[in-house]
Design a protein around this motif. Sequence first.
Motif, PDB file in Angstrom:
ATOM      1  N   ARG A  96       4.882   8.749  -7.683  1.00 51.35           N
ATOM      2  CA  ARG A  96       4.655   8.256  -9.294  1.00 51.35           C
ATOM      3  C   ARG A  96       3.558   7.208  -9.345  1.00 51.35           C
ATOM      4  NH1 ARG A  96      11.160   8.574 -10.815  1.00 51.35           N
ATOM      5  NH2 ARG A  96      11.094  10.700 -10.538  1.00 51.35           N
ATOM      6  N   GLY A  97       3.157   6.356  -8.520  1.00 51.26           N
ATOM      7  CA  GLY A  97       2.711   5.220  -8.608  1.00 51.26           C
ATOM      8  C   GLY A  97       1.271   5.404  -8.951  1.00 51.26           C
ATOM      9  N   ALA A  98       0.661   4.689 -10.189  1.00 54.42           N
ATOM     10  CA  ALA A  98      -0.426   5.008 -10.666  1.00 54.42           C
ATOM     11  C   ALA A  98      -1.466   4.372  -9.931  1.00 54.42           C
ATOM     12  CB  ALA A  98      -0.531   4.328 -12.127  1.00 54.42           C
ATOM     13  N   ASN A 102      -1.161   4.029  -0.138  1.00 52.74           N
ATOM     14  CA  ASN A 102      -0.545   3.445  -1.306  1.00 52.74           C
ATOM     15  C   ASN A 102      -1.099   2.092  -1.495  1.00 52.74           C
ATOM     16  OD1 ASN A 102       0.803   1.605   0.594  1.00 52.74           O
ATOM     17  ND2 ASN A 102       2.515   2.565   0.377  1.00 52.74           N
ATOM     18  N   TYR A 134       3.734   0.006 -14.155  1.00 51.16           N
ATOM     19  CA  TYR A 134       3.141  -0.125 -12.984  1.00 51.16           C
ATOM     20  C   TYR A 134       2.875  -1.547 -12.688  1.00 51.16           C
ATOM     21  CZ  TYR A 134      -1.249  -0.263 -14.980  1.00 51.16           C
ATOM     22  OH  TYR A 134      -2.260  -0.664 -15.985  1.00 51.16           O
ATOM     23  N   PRO A 151       2.998   9.037 -14.480  1.00 53.03           N
ATOM     24  CA  PRO A 151       3.059   9.089 -13.001  1.00 53.03           C
ATOM     25  C   PRO A 151       1.741   9.545 -12.384  1.00 53.03           C
ATOM     26  CG  PRO A 151       5.015   9.697 -14.234  1.00 53.03           C
ATOM     27  CD  PRO A 151       4.167   9.524 -15.202  1.00 53.03           C
ATOM     28  N   PHE A 156       2.999  -5.683  -8.697  1.00 50.19           N
ATOM     29  CA  PHE A 156       2.537  -4.282  -8.784  1.00 50.19           C
ATOM     30  C   PHE A 156       3.494  -3.297  -8.149  1.00 50.19           C
ATOM     31  CE2 PHE A 156      -1.659  -6.290  -9.405  1.00 50.19           C
ATOM     32  CZ  PHE A 156      -2.379  -5.752 -10.124  1.00 50.19           C
ATOM     33  N   TRP A 180       2.424   0.065 -18.691  1.00 44.74           N
ATOM     34  CA  TRP A 180       2.954   1.546 -18.580  1.00 44.74           C
ATOM     35  C   TRP A 180       1.694   2.442 -18.235  1.00 44.74           C
ATOM     36  CZ3 TRP A 180       8.115   2.629 -19.516  1.00 44.74           C
ATOM     37  CH2 TRP A 180       8.747   1.623 -19.969  1.00 44.74           C
ATOM     38  N   LYS A 184       4.254   0.612  -6.809  1.00 42.90           N
ATOM     39  CA  LYS A 184       3.660   1.838  -6.295  1.00 42.90           C
ATOM     40  C   LYS A 184       4.628   2.667  -5.983  1.00 42.90           C
ATOM     41  CE  LYS A 184      -1.095   1.629  -6.516  1.00 42.90           C
ATOM     42  NZ  LYS A 184      -1.997   2.765  -6.896  1.00 42.90           N
ATOM     43  N   GLU A 185       5.400   3.356  -6.588  1.00 41.78           N
ATOM     44  CA  GLU A 185       6.541   4.210  -6.479  1.00 41.78           C
ATOM     45  C   GLU A 185       6.156   5.587  -5.784  1.00 41.78           C
ATOM     46  OE1 GLU A 185      10.432   6.441  -8.474  1.00 41.78           O
ATOM     47  OE2 GLU A 185       9.267   5.076  -9.559  1.00 41.78           O
TER      48      GLU A 185
END
Length: 386
Positions: free
Chosen positions: A197-199, A236, A150, A116, A191, A113, A193-194
């Motif tokens: 939000r993706g870290a 990204n 993530y 974001p 992995f 976790w 990656k939103e």
Amino acid sequence: MNKPLTTPVTDYGPEEAAMRDYLRAGEARAMALGNRGPIRFDSDGRIHPDIVAAYWRCGFYVFEGVVQPEELADIEADIQDILARLPSERGSAVDAQGRPALAAGNAAPTLFWARPLGDPMGGTAAANGRHPVKMFEPQASSDAPKEIVYLILGSLQFSEAALRLYGHPGLLAVAAAVNGDDFVPFNEALFIKEPGRGASVAWHQDGVTHWDSPELDQGTHGFNFMAQLYGCTAANGVWVVPGSHKLGRADIKARVAAAGTERLPEAVPILCAPGDVAITNRQTVHGSFANTSKDWRVTLNFGFHRRRSVLGVEAGGVHNARAVYDDARIRERARVIGYAIDARGRRFPQETPYRYRPHVEGGETWRWDAAAKAGMRDYNLLDLSI
């Protein structure tokens, strides 16, 4: 989820202009490297030597068009199911619909976790401190959740489509070309990656065990395949410092200090279309930035080692408990290759299945059935992490 957003949801704040310039320059450098194209074979049925040479020169290669639309659809369906089944929050045993959550009760490390757009690893002691510099953390939108998943380890137990991809004959032939016909597994992951939000994943090198060995070379710590469901962009995707796999352990803090920013000037992004699969040397300096773009990245990650880098080595501690990797441990972990080949053959009978030499020579036959599927729970406790 299968329709990327059409507008950015956030930006890099005071770093936005510099980041945009950096992304454009990185794209140009990446496309000039000459390390991409389809999987090709020579007249003897081996991976074409030009591909292998380009991989060793750069430390990564992009195989174009590996995963076809039918298989991508299978993968996407599984990914949507996985994301729907994530815990409603960290520590919850149920998902947002009140059902038992993904990985509830698993003993192996599985769900990771982050805030974001945060950097959960940089500048911490996690993973033996191999992420020494924290990445810039943009401000997430006000409607973002407190935390997001993530990274998902042990991913093959949750997706038969991912397991089938793991048995892809072309990719396994690449593994043999790089690590020898007796190559062995490392681990597998998803992995996520939103958009917005993706870290980030701070700059690092993956190897742990062999940096001070007199036998260290550019391939000692193996590689990862990174199959892209939706493709990946400079914004990204993973960035790599080309050639850094040849230089031993890097002083990442010094590199960042010299640049005056975590945007390392010599790095390039891995650029992929949907269905492309990148191979990346684990000894490269690599990382990724927080995803403030409009696009999803979903990466199916699966790695392989040379057998001689693993056999008799005491390792672990990052992905699982420390242990000596003997023949029995390697054989047990490599059963997943047999399961994957069999599962793929059932879904794609028109393909010629890969013949994994250790299984052929050992007279071993692995069948993907209900018992095998049940036995995959927590299989990543046996990862071969060096």
